[in-house]
Motif scaffolding. Structure first.
Motif, PDB file in Angstrom:
ATOM      1  N   VAL A   1       0.836  -1.202   0.000  1.00 55.97           N
ATOM      2  CA  VAL A   1       0.000   0.000   0.000  1.00 55.97           C
ATOM      3  C   VAL A   1       0.871   1.253   0.000  1.00 55.97           C
ATOM      4  O   VAL A   1       0.550   2.241  -0.665  1.00 55.97           O
TER       5      VAL A   1
ATOM      6  N   THR B   1       3.511   1.749  -1.522  1.00 56.32           N
ATOM      7  CA  THR B   1       4.039   2.018  -2.856  1.00 56.32           C
ATOM      8  C   THR B   1       2.966   2.502  -3.837  1.00 56.32           C
ATOM      9  O   THR B   1       3.308   2.935  -4.931  1.00 56.32           O
ATOM     10  N   LEU B   2       1.689   2.427  -3.467  1.00 53.88           N
ATOM     11  CA  LEU B   2       0.623   2.847  -4.371  1.00 53.88           C
ATOM     12  C   LEU B   2       0.700   4.343  -4.642  1.00 53.88           C
ATOM     13  O   LEU B   2       0.840   5.147  -3.721  1.00 53.88           O
ATOM     14  N   ASN B   3       0.611   4.710  -5.903  1.00 51.03           N
ATOM     15  CA  ASN B   3       0.641   6.115  -6.322  1.00 51.03           C
ATOM     16  C   ASN B   3       1.871   6.856  -5.809  1.00 51.03           C
ATOM     17  O   ASN B   3       1.832   8.050  -5.572  1.00 51.03           O
TER      18      ASN B   3
ATOM     19  N   ALA C   1       2.690   0.180  -8.898  1.00 48.86           N
ATOM     20  CA  ALA C   1       1.230   0.144  -8.814  1.00 48.86           C
ATOM     21  C   ALA C   1       0.631   1.546  -8.743  1.00 48.86           C
ATOM     22  O   ALA C   1       1.156   2.426  -8.062  1.00 48.86           O
ATOM     23  N   VAL C   2      -0.455   1.709  -9.456  1.00 50.15           N
ATOM     24  CA  VAL C   2      -1.188   2.967  -9.470  1.00 50.15           C
ATOM     25  C   VAL C   2      -2.662   2.656  -9.250  1.00 50.15           C
ATOM     26  O   VAL C   2      -3.200   1.729  -9.837  1.00 50.15           O
ATOM     27  N   VAL C   3      -3.308   3.433  -8.406  1.00 49.29           N
ATOM     28  CA  VAL C   3      -4.736   3.299  -8.191  1.00 49.29           C
ATOM     29  C   VAL C   3      -5.394   4.552  -8.742  1.00 49.29           C
ATOM     30  O   VAL C   3      -4.967   5.661  -8.467  1.00 49.29           O
TER      31      VAL C   3
ATOM     32  N   TYR D   1       6.878  -4.148  -9.070  1.00 54.12           N
ATOM     33  CA  TYR D   1       5.597  -3.555  -9.416  1.00 54.12           C
ATOM     34  C   TYR D   1       5.608  -2.055  -9.185  1.00 54.12           C
ATOM     35  O   TYR D   1       6.094  -1.582  -8.168  1.00 54.12           O
TER      36      TYR D   1
END
Length: 79
Positions: A41, A43-45, A64-66, A62
């Motif tokens: 989480v 690392t998201l955005n 990762a993008v939300v 990864y």
């Protein structure tokens, strides 16, 4: 846990002032599931990457993008 991860990133940047966030990877493989989830989480955005090592020893990285998806219904209502 996320606070600890943020602190680890800060310490890394202090030790290596020229490092770009994109070159900081958080290994989400080891430890308990709550740590792995918190690390992923974090690392998201962000420019920080998540790294995972499979049981076969393959390394997966990864970025990762939300983002919110536009639904078909929104198009019908507002389009």
């Amino acid at each position: 846990m996320a606070g600890g991860l943020e602190r680890a990133i800060e310490l890394t940047r202090a030790a290596f002032p020229k490092i770009e966030l994109r070159n900081i990877w958080i290994d989400v493989t080891p430890g308990q599931k709550p740590f792995s989830v918190a690390a992923a989480v974090k690392t998201l955005n962000e420019d920080v990457m998540a790294l995972y090592v499979t049981n076969q020893g393959d390394v997966k990285v990864y970025d990762a993008v939300v983002q919110l998806a536009k639904s078909a219904q929104e198009d019908d209502l507002f389009g």
